[in-house]
Design an enzyme around this catalytic site. Structure first.
Site: not given
Lengths: 357, 357
Positions: A118, A176, A311, A229
């Site tokens: 991870h 992200d 962001g 998707k």
């Protein structure tokens, strides 16, 4: 309940915890930096809440705390790296720093990592690239967590994907995501806080929709976002982080939660594009600033918040945390206390919490 | 109502139509190939239904039918190309063929295209890469069609993104999406067929949700899929196809529907990764086959269809169409008839339809 903790104290304690867990000093500093910055950006599901779990894996033998990355193949524009069964975060930081060296001299560069674990929040690594004047992409496969579209079994990871790019007065654009409807960390936090979750987030172990976050630990299955998707984007990440990287794939990637004693076999892929080769960094940044300014000027939907650039929220939180400290949720405090206790640092934890601002 | 048409007759007629519209023979063949293969794959929203619209733009002066692509900057691993205001499809085919030449010799290669127009289905170009043994990515910005998350104005394109990779006995993996909840072509087809659309697909010009597809032509606004996730992916495509390519961005990209007489300023970006540099193509294909086999073996959700791999449905349709012809929907037939009529080829259209199988 949350407590506001000084960023520097949190970083120091986290670093000390990993040193006590057998992690070399520089790697422990990388762990502390990545986890703390992630909490500063408000992504608490991938911050110090994970600290005790990394140590569980070290104690169980599934993560080698002192592993050093090894380059398997390389060229002027690429590297294939093995993390040698070590912690994902320092392996990723070192690999991305090598990538940035290549990426400064090449229009495109790519680094894959295998035998990793991870790696925390993918966006952290893309910001290292953006701060070096490069467009950066980061991704990782994970153990199976999601049902592919039409399926009744957790057969593919939620496979995080991030990109970032320099954006001048806006600092950067940063994006992200993971491919599940929500990050499983959010389900775990809901479970720890005894809250129900919205419909659509989770299937139980038999593929039946549920709003009980405790079902996740009992074999619950995440759903891909946007149906086919999210599924197809997860396969893209599996292809680059698994097939191309020579890492484990799909069921070959072991969960650090349920099998802390095995090498998880996780793979990552990082890519840079250098705007210097495409008309120059300065011109690129001007165009990014113009794009963001135009997005910010879009009128707000009735009853909604204004439009943000990717962001913006994370950067605001990071600035705020640097000034006033990090408001750490209870689940993060509890897991950090556990990590401190495992490494004989509970007094230092108590001192930090007692001195919270 | 649909009619089943022979693929070779459809390709011949489409090519003849574009030659009559002033397009050089090789470029007309590229138009016919891309549009026909797209219809064969069942993506009728991006097939010959678009033929008349391309000719509208040529007639209105917004697309130069005989433009030739020009290389603006280049290196061993990249090209920046201008499509010089010509048709997007032949510009993209030529750019991707140049990219594949670079991509065979480089671990990564990238081509940007500016001053282009609508390039059809992004997935077509990634399949050219996959058939050359490369991982391919294709993307394009479009005129503003979607509201960014929180916004009440169409301010960013639905920015298609595709990837494909060679996959041995499965032919390839192929994934092609746009960032709106559905492609606007699907809304246009619903409008042509006088059907209502599901909730969530469209906002009216004031930002109010609607199920009337006619609202699209009146200034309706598409929504990003997965809320901020689709928005952030659209910004990624805008960054690479607009900011990096030196193409127009956001409101600078003109609609070929509402402003057929202007250079739309569209930009594209194509990227390849060559598995030969990362352990070899053969090993990569084996790993892709293993990944796909594992996905196909996932048990089906209760009451659902089985799990498919990305591209499986398109490849099945393409094979079926090659054997039995293409079942063209009414909207496609009607627009192809209009294109034929504009170029004096209505008798050829009638002969093709009369001979439909």
């Amino acid at each position: 309940m949350s407590l506001t903790i000084s960023c520097s104290l949190l970083k120091q304690l986290t670093s000390d915890i990993f040193i006590r867990a057998g992690v070399p000093t520089a790697d422990a500093a990388a762990m502390a930096e990545v986890l703390t910055v992630t909490d500063m950006r408000g992504i608490h599901s991938h911050g110090v809440v994970r600290s005790a779990r990394y140590i569980d894996c070290i104690r169980a033998g599934g993560i080698r705390p002192d592993a050093e990355i090894a380059v398997e193949t390389s060229g002027p524009a690429f590297l294939q790296v093995s993390a040698a069964g070590g912690l994902g975060i320092p392996a990723a930081v070192k690999s991305v720093n090598r990538l940035i060296e290549l990426g400064r001299r090449q229009p495109l560069a790519l680094v894959t990592v295998n035998h990793s674990d991870h790696f925390g929040a993918a966006g952290y690594y893309t910001m290292l690239c953006a701060e070096a004047g490069l467009i950066g992409f980061a991704m990782s496969n994970t153990c199976p967590l999601m049902a592919p579209t039409g399926g009744a079994k957790a057969a593919i990871g939620n496979n995080p994907f991030a990109w970032a790019a320099p954006a001048g007065r806006y600092r950067a654009a940063l994006f992200d995501i993971c491919m599940s409807t929500v990050a499983c960390g959010k389900v775990e936090i809901a479970a720890a806080e005894h809250k129900t979750i919205p419909p659509g987030w989770l299937l139980d172990r038999n593929g039946v929709p549920t709003q009980d976050p405790d079902e996740y630990a009992k074999g619950g299955i995440m759903t891909p976002f946007g149906a086919h998707k999210g599924y197809g984007l997860a396969v893209m990440v599996e292809m680059l982080s698994g097939a191309l990287a020579g890492a484990a794939m799909l069921s070959g990637v072991h969960s650090w939660n349920t099998r802390p004693g095995s090498d998880s076999g996780t793979g990552h892929c990082f890519i840079t594009i250098n705007p210097e080769f495409f008309g120059g960094l300065e011109a690129f940044v001007c165009r990014m600033e113009a794009m963001i300014a135009e997005l910010l000027a879009v009128p707000a939907a009735p009853g909604g918040d204004r439009v943000r650039y990717p962001g913006e929220i994370e950067f605001e939180r990071e600035r705020h945390a640097a000034e006033t400290g990090i408001a750490l949720p209870e689940a993060s405090l509890s897991e950090l206390r556990r990590a401190a206790a495992m490494t004989g640092l509970e007094p230092a934890f108590q001192a930090m919490v007692g001195g919270s601002v």
